[in-house]
Design a protein around this motif. Structure first.
Motif, PDB file in Angstrom:
ATOM      1  N   UNK A  18       0.815  -1.217   0.000  1.00  0.00           N
ATOM      2  CA  UNK A  18       0.000   0.000   0.000  1.00  0.00           C
ATOM      3  C   UNK A  18       0.845   1.262   0.000  1.00  0.00           C
ATOM      4  N   UNK A  19       2.162   1.104  -0.115  1.00  0.00           N
ATOM      5  CA  UNK A  19       3.026   2.262  -0.269  1.00  0.00           C
ATOM      6  C   UNK A  19       3.882   2.617   0.919  1.00  0.00           C
ATOM      7  N   UNK A  20       3.808   1.882   2.031  1.00  0.00           N
ATOM      8  CA  UNK A  20       4.645   2.174   3.192  1.00  0.00           C
ATOM      9  C   UNK A  20       6.115   2.013   2.811  1.00  0.00           C
ATOM     10  N   UNK A  21       6.941   2.995   3.155  1.00  0.00           N
ATOM     11  CA  UNK A  21       8.330   2.978   2.721  1.00  0.00           C
ATOM     12  C   UNK A  21       9.321   2.820   3.863  1.00  0.00           C
ATOM     13  N   UNK A  22       8.832   2.596   5.087  1.00  0.00           N
ATOM     14  CA  UNK A  22       9.725   2.441   6.238  1.00  0.00           C
ATOM     15  C   UNK A  22       9.023   1.606   7.297  1.00  0.00           C
ATOM     16  N   UNK A 296       9.466   4.015  -3.553  1.00  0.00           N
ATOM     17  CA  UNK A 296       9.611   3.731  -2.120  1.00  0.00           C
ATOM     18  C   UNK A 296      10.734   4.532  -1.456  1.00  0.00           C
ATOM     19  N   UNK A 297      11.391   5.403  -2.228  1.00  0.00           N
ATOM     20  CA  UNK A 297      12.433   6.298  -1.703  1.00  0.00           C
ATOM     21  C   UNK A 297      13.493   5.527  -0.914  1.00  0.00           C
ATOM     22  N   UNK A 298      13.936   4.425  -1.489  1.00  0.00           N
ATOM     23  CA  UNK A 298      14.829   3.516  -0.781  1.00  0.00           C
ATOM     24  C   UNK A 298      16.156   4.168  -0.383  1.00  0.00           C
ATOM     25  N   UNK A 299      16.724   4.957  -1.267  1.00  0.00           N
ATOM     26  CA  UNK A 299      18.031   5.534  -0.959  1.00  0.00           C
ATOM     27  C   UNK A 299      17.986   6.555   0.171  1.00  0.00           C
ATOM     28  N   UNK A 300      16.789   7.022   0.515  1.00  0.00           N
ATOM     29  CA  UNK A 300      16.657   7.966   1.629  1.00  0.00           C
ATOM     30  C   UNK A 300      16.421   7.253   2.961  1.00  0.00           C
ATOM     31  N   UNK A 301      16.147   5.943   2.904  1.00  0.00           N
ATOM     32  CA  UNK A 301      15.823   5.193   4.115  1.00  0.00           C
ATOM     33  C   UNK A 301      17.115   4.822   4.852  1.00  0.00           C
ATOM     34  N   UNK A 302      17.266   5.297   6.063  1.00  0.00           N
ATOM     35  CA  UNK A 302      18.514   5.104   6.806  1.00  0.00           C
ATOM     36  C   UNK A 302      18.426   3.937   7.789  1.00  0.00           C
ATOM     37  N   UNK A 303      18.012   2.778   7.281  1.00  0.00           N
ATOM     38  CA  UNK A 303      17.957   1.576   8.118  1.00  0.00           C
ATOM     39  C   UNK A 303      19.375   1.152   8.495  1.00  0.00           C
ATOM     40  N   UNK A 304      19.568   0.803   9.763  1.00  0.00           N
ATOM     41  CA  UNK A 304      20.914   0.454  10.218  1.00  0.00           C
ATOM     42  C   UNK A 304      20.945  -0.780  11.120  1.00  0.00           C
ATOM     43  N   UNK A 305      19.812  -1.174  11.657  1.00  0.00           N
ATOM     44  CA  UNK A 305      19.797  -2.198  12.691  1.00  0.00           C
ATOM     45  C   UNK A 305      19.593  -3.598  12.129  1.00  0.00           C
ATOM     46  N   UNK A 306      20.427  -4.526  12.583  1.00  0.00           N
ATOM     47  CA  UNK A 306      20.250  -5.938  12.247  1.00  0.00           C
ATOM     48  C   UNK A 306      20.130  -6.169  10.747  1.00  0.00           C
ATOM     49  N   UNK A 307      19.134  -6.985  10.393  1.00  0.00           N
ATOM     50  CA  UNK A 307      18.876  -7.275   8.977  1.00  0.00           C
ATOM     51  C   UNK A 307      17.858  -6.305   8.388  1.00  0.00           C
TER      52      UNK A 307
END
Length: 357
Positions: A18-22, A296-307
């Protein structure tokens, strides 16, 4: 409070469709649902807070999650009633760096993916070791694809020049599959051998012309059988291929030549087949990686934890694959449509389907 893992996975899949990007957006989507919709997803005694959703999703085995979701998507992909006589499963392999994501040591996360170019489903995705490159990740990616498909016999893998490795050719052949790879200067001996073949004496096998966006492009394919071993310096190669691309833009002409090897003999891979398959390799960049960045603006998503970085990328792959199997060509529009009809989306995701692949 404990929550069913299946419910958390269902909401994550639905929310990204449904468009959630984070991860935060996944939680928001769940909390915005009415009580009936939350119950249908498996939350009968309240819904988890954002930190719970984030903590669980970032601890998942991303490779296993990808295998499960790819298998699930394949049961929903429509069966082609009539397949061309020369039909072959063609899988494009390519890597992508998640520019905003980092590992615990501060390194960027790089993923290697395998796309079924017919269905639009990413069959597998593996995380490249931070201290290495894509080459050692190739065999684990094949393992993951094989787990989804059951067998790799007859499958054609297409990859860029980085994967023109003798070990890759041996690995693919051992699984009764085939390899089509571009050759560049990273393999100087092989590149020189291909370039020095008597191309002027080899007839044109296929030619296509495209026009659009103020550009005219002609792609000419020549292919010749090579005898191995001893023919060219690459194991299991059956054909050498040359593609010449001529572009005319604003009256200016440019020409580019690419060389490839294919482990399929001429009888199983005519020049027009090679032309089609080579162009399909761009599907993974145009229809997956580009969509993950733009929609989904993936390159802006600053995920860092675990997998977490790989998990959210897998969910995006699943969302794109889902919308492709339902006939969508504009993924952004498809996510907006799904978001407006949450109950229909939940029904589609949670209902039972017969296996169709």
């Amino acid at each position: 409070m404990r929550y069913p893992l299946t419910a958390l996975l269902a909401v994550a899949v639905c929310a990204v469709m449904a468009g959630a990007s984070s991860f935060a957006a996944i939680t928001d989507w769940l909390h915005d649902l009415d009580e009936r919709a939350q119950e249908r997803l498996g939350f009968t005694a309240g819904v988890p807070v954002g930190s719970t959703v984030w903590r669980i999703l970032t601890r998942l085995d991303d490779t296993l999650l990808g295998t499960v979701l790819a298998g699930w998507l394949r049961t929903r992909a429509p069966v082609e009633v009539t397949r061309p006589r020369r039909y072959r499963t063609v899988i494009a392999i390519d890597g992508k760096t998640l520019r905003g994501a980092r590992t615990g040591g501060g390194r960027q996360v790089h993923l290697l993916s395998a796309l079924d170019t017919t269905t639009g489903i990413v069959l597998a995705q593996v995380t490249v070791d931070a201290k290495s490159n894509e080459i050692p990740a190739f065999a684990p990616l094949l393992d993951a694809v094989e787990q989804v498909l059951g067998t790799l016999a007859g499958v054609l893998f297409i990859a860029d020049a980085l994967h023109t490795q003798t070990g890759h050719a041996d690995e693919v052949t051992a699984r009764r599959a085939h390899l089509l790879v571009q050759v560049k200067a990273n393999q100087p001996t092989l590149f020189k051998q291909l370039k020095q073949l008597p191309w002027a004496q080899i007839p044109v096998g296929d030619r296509t012309r495209d026009r659009g966006h103020g550009r005219r492009e002609t792609r000419t394919v020549k292919a010749v059988t090579v005898a191995t071993p001893g023919g060219i310096a690459f194991p299991h190669a059956q054909q050498a291929v040359r593609i010449t691309r001529t572009r005319i833009v604003a009256g200016k002409t440019s020409r580019e030549t690419a060389y490839l090897t294919a482990s399929l003999p001429a009888g199983q891979a005519l020049p027009r087949d090679l032309q089609t398959w080579i162009r399909r390799h761009w599907h993974i960049e145009n229809k997956i990686h580009h969509v993950r960045d733009v929609t989904f603006r993936e390159d802006l998503h600053q995920a860092r934890t675990g997998t977490g970085p790989a998990v959210i990328a897998t969910l995006r792959n699943t969302a794109i694959g889902w919308h492709r199997t339902t006939g969508a060509t504009n993924i952004a529009r498809a996510t907006r449509h799904a978001n407006r009809r949450s109950h229909d989306l939940i029904t589609a995701v949670t209902s039972s389907y017969p296996t169709t692949q």
